[in-house]
Design a protein around this motif. Structure first.
Motif, PDB file in Angstrom:
ATOM      1  N   THR A 122       0.965   6.639  -7.179  1.00  0.00           N
ATOM      2  CA  THR A 122      -0.356   7.235  -7.404  1.00  0.00           C
ATOM      3  C   THR A 122      -0.216   8.742  -7.549  1.00  0.00           C
ATOM      4  O   THR A 122       0.194   9.417  -6.596  1.00  0.00           O
ATOM      5  CB  THR A 122      -1.300   6.898  -6.226  1.00  0.00           C
ATOM      6  OG1 THR A 122      -1.349   5.484  -6.068  1.00  0.00           O
ATOM      7  CG2 THR A 122      -2.688   7.450  -6.466  1.00  0.00           C
TER       8      THR A 122
ATOM      9  N   SER B  35       2.403   1.692  -3.358  1.00  0.00           N
ATOM     10  CA  SER B  35       1.437   2.112  -4.369  1.00  0.00           C
ATOM     11  C   SER B  35       1.148   3.609  -4.270  1.00  0.00           C
ATOM     12  O   SER B  35       0.853   4.256  -5.271  1.00  0.00           O
ATOM     13  CB  SER B  35       0.147   1.301  -4.267  1.00  0.00           C
ATOM     14  OG  SER B  35      -0.599   1.698  -3.136  1.00  0.00           O
ATOM     15  N   LEU B  36       1.241   4.152  -3.055  1.00  0.00           N
ATOM     16  CA  LEU B  36       1.030   5.595  -2.906  1.00  0.00           C
ATOM     17  C   LEU B  36       2.065   6.381  -3.705  1.00  0.00           C
ATOM     18  O   LEU B  36       1.743   7.405  -4.311  1.00  0.00           O
ATOM     19  CB  LEU B  36       1.102   5.996  -1.426  1.00  0.00           C
ATOM     20  CG  LEU B  36      -0.089   5.590  -0.572  1.00  0.00           C
ATOM     21  CD1 LEU B  36       0.175   5.930   0.891  1.00  0.00           C
ATOM     22  CD2 LEU B  36      -1.362   6.245  -1.058  1.00  0.00           C
ATOM     23  N   ARG B  37       3.289   5.904  -3.697  1.00  0.00           N
ATOM     24  CA  ARG B  37       4.352   6.585  -4.437  1.00  0.00           C
ATOM     25  C   ARG B  37       4.036   6.627  -5.930  1.00  0.00           C
ATOM     26  O   ARG B  37       4.382   7.576  -6.618  1.00  0.00           O
ATOM     27  CB  ARG B  37       5.691   5.893  -4.189  1.00  0.00           C
ATOM     28  CG  ARG B  37       6.855   6.598  -4.837  1.00  0.00           C
ATOM     29  CD  ARG B  37       8.168   6.005  -4.418  1.00  0.00           C
ATOM     30  NE  ARG B  37       8.565   6.636  -3.159  1.00  0.00           N
ATOM     31  CZ  ARG B  37       9.444   6.128  -2.309  1.00  0.00           C
ATOM     32  NH1 ARG B  37      10.003   4.977  -2.561  1.00  0.00           N
ATOM     33  NH2 ARG B  37       9.776   6.762  -1.211  1.00  0.00           N
TER      34      ARG B  37
ATOM     35  N   ARG C  99      -1.199   6.413   7.109  1.00  0.00           N
ATOM     36  CA  ARG C  99      -0.838   4.992   7.217  1.00  0.00           C
ATOM     37  C   ARG C  99       0.139   4.772   8.358  1.00  0.00           C
ATOM     38  O   ARG C  99       0.040   3.793   9.100  1.00  0.00           O
ATOM     39  CB  ARG C  99      -0.210   4.491   5.914  1.00  0.00           C
ATOM     40  CG  ARG C  99      -1.160   3.855   4.921  1.00  0.00           C
ATOM     41  CD  ARG C  99      -1.967   4.752   4.224  1.00  0.00           C
ATOM     42  NE  ARG C  99      -2.694   4.218   3.071  1.00  0.00           N
ATOM     43  CZ  ARG C  99      -3.367   5.036   2.304  1.00  0.00           C
ATOM     44  NH1 ARG C  99      -3.371   6.330   2.531  1.00  0.00           N
ATOM     45  NH2 ARG C  99      -4.056   4.570   1.300  1.00  0.00           N
TER      46      ARG C  99
ATOM     47  N   ALA D 199      -1.869  10.977  -4.830  1.00  0.00           N
ATOM     48  CA  ALA D 199      -1.570  10.682  -3.426  1.00  0.00           C
ATOM     49  C   ALA D 199      -0.769  11.837  -2.831  1.00  0.00           C
ATOM     50  O   ALA D 199      -0.013  12.516  -3.525  1.00  0.00           O
ATOM     51  CB  ALA D 199      -0.790   9.384  -3.314  1.00  0.00           C
ATOM     52  N   THR D 200      -0.957  12.028  -1.539  1.00  0.00           N
ATOM     53  CA  THR D 200      -0.264  13.119  -0.854  1.00  0.00           C
ATOM     54  C   THR D 200       0.546  12.583   0.313  1.00  0.00           C
ATOM     55  O   THR D 200       0.378  11.431   0.731  1.00  0.00           O
ATOM     56  CB  THR D 200      -1.277  14.147  -0.312  1.00  0.00           C
ATOM     57  OG1 THR D 200      -2.061  13.510   0.720  1.00  0.00           O
ATOM     58  CG2 THR D 200      -2.192  14.670  -1.414  1.00  0.00           C
TER      59      THR D 200
ATOM     60  N   ASP E  41      -1.559  11.142   2.973  1.00  0.00           N
ATOM     61  CA  ASP E  41      -1.942   9.736   2.815  1.00  0.00           C
ATOM     62  C   ASP E  41      -0.912   8.815   3.474  1.00  0.00           C
ATOM     63  O   ASP E  41      -1.266   7.853   4.156  1.00  0.00           O
ATOM     64  CB  ASP E  41      -2.075   9.375   1.327  1.00  0.00           C
ATOM     65  CG  ASP E  41      -3.204  10.123   0.641  1.00  0.00           C
ATOM     66  OD1 ASP E  41      -4.270  10.297   1.261  1.00  0.00           O
ATOM     67  OD2 ASP E  41      -3.008  10.549  -0.517  1.00  0.00           O
ATOM     68  N   VAL E  42       0.351   9.133   3.266  1.00  0.00           N
ATOM     69  CA  VAL E  42       1.429   8.338   3.868  1.00  0.00           C
ATOM     70  C   VAL E  42       1.391   8.500   5.383  1.00  0.00           C
ATOM     71  O   VAL E  42       1.474   7.522   6.134  1.00  0.00           O
ATOM     72  CB  VAL E  42       2.806   8.753   3.302  1.00  0.00           C
ATOM     73  CG1 VAL E  42       3.927   7.998   4.001  1.00  0.00           C
ATOM     74  CG2 VAL E  42       2.857   8.540   1.798  1.00  0.00           C
TER      75      VAL E  42
ATOM     76  N   ASP F 245       0.832  -1.203   0.000  1.00  0.00           N
ATOM     77  CA  ASP F 245       0.000   0.000   0.000  1.00  0.00           C
ATOM     78  C   ASP F 245       0.874   1.263   0.000  1.00  0.00           C
ATOM     79  O   ASP F 245       0.631   2.193  -0.769  1.00  0.00           O
ATOM     80  CB  ASP F 245      -0.927  -0.011   1.220  1.00  0.00           C
ATOM     81  CG  ASP F 245      -1.857   1.174   1.268  1.00  0.00           C
ATOM     82  OD1 ASP F 245      -2.452   1.514   0.220  1.00  0.00           O
ATOM     83  OD2 ASP F 245      -1.997   1.768   2.352  1.00  0.00           O
ATOM     84  N   LEU F 246       1.897   1.299   0.845  1.00  0.00           N
ATOM     85  CA  LEU F 246       2.797   2.458   0.873  1.00  0.00           C
ATOM     86  C   LEU F 246       3.488   2.643  -0.476  1.00  0.00           C
ATOM     87  O   LEU F 246       3.592   3.766  -0.977  1.00  0.00           O
ATOM     88  CB  LEU F 246       3.849   2.297   1.977  1.00  0.00           C
ATOM     89  CG  LEU F 246       3.379   2.496   3.413  1.00  0.00           C
ATOM     90  CD1 LEU F 246       4.484   2.119   4.388  1.00  0.00           C
ATOM     91  CD2 LEU F 246       2.930   3.930   3.633  1.00  0.00           C
TER      92      LEU F 246
END
Length: 148
Positions: free
Chosen positions: A83, A79-81, A94, A86-87, A90-91, A76-77
């Motif tokens: 996306t 995938s944020l990179r 988590r 993503a901000t 968001d990280v 998930d972490l």
């Protein structure tokens, strides 16, 4: 011409594993489960060659595991990179969630430690196992500490 950039640009699996602090089997596993892209093979040697980017990703995975993140949470972490919308928030969310999980685990472990301390205090260590207060207490259904 400096040979160092070429040497560091591609690494064999054993080299990348060693530098990342993981085993070769771990690298293979991360490839199988999609946390690491499969490395291309060198056409002349047939060896799989890993990039510095793969090394950074392996180190990221190892560090986040050390902090208690599961492989799914790491996925998930990562995938944020990738996306675009993503901000950092968001990280941060988590990581805050993981911190809450860790604090709950610490609380649970403190309760377990307190129960074990009470069990230990209830026993002077004398006598036979048949007369052991600790074992008798643990035999009582639903009880993790000696009765008060």
């Amino acid at each position: 011409m400096d040979p160092m950039p070429t040497r560091h640009a591609t690494l064999r699996i054993g080299e990348v594993a060693c530098r990342a602090g993981v085993s070769v089997e771990t690298v293979r596993y991360y490839e199988r489960v999609g946390l690491l892209e499969p490395a291309p093979r060198d056409t002349s040697s047939g060896y799989r060659m890993f990039s510095e980017q793969a090394l950074r990703r392996l180190r990221f995975i190892r560090r986040t595991q050390d902090l208690g993140f599961s492989l799914e949470e790491i996925r998930d972490l990562l995938s944020l990179r990738a996306t675009p919308d993503a901000t950092a928030l968001d990280v941060r969310e988590r990581v805050q969630q993981k911190l809450g999980d860790v604090r709950r685990n610490i609380s649970d472990l403190e309760q377990i430690a307190a129960s074990l301390e009470r069990l230990t205090a209830s026993c002077d260590g004398r006598g036979s196992v048949r007369e052991c207060v600790i074992l008798d207490t643990l035999d009582l259904e639903g009880t993790a500490a000696p009765p008060a």
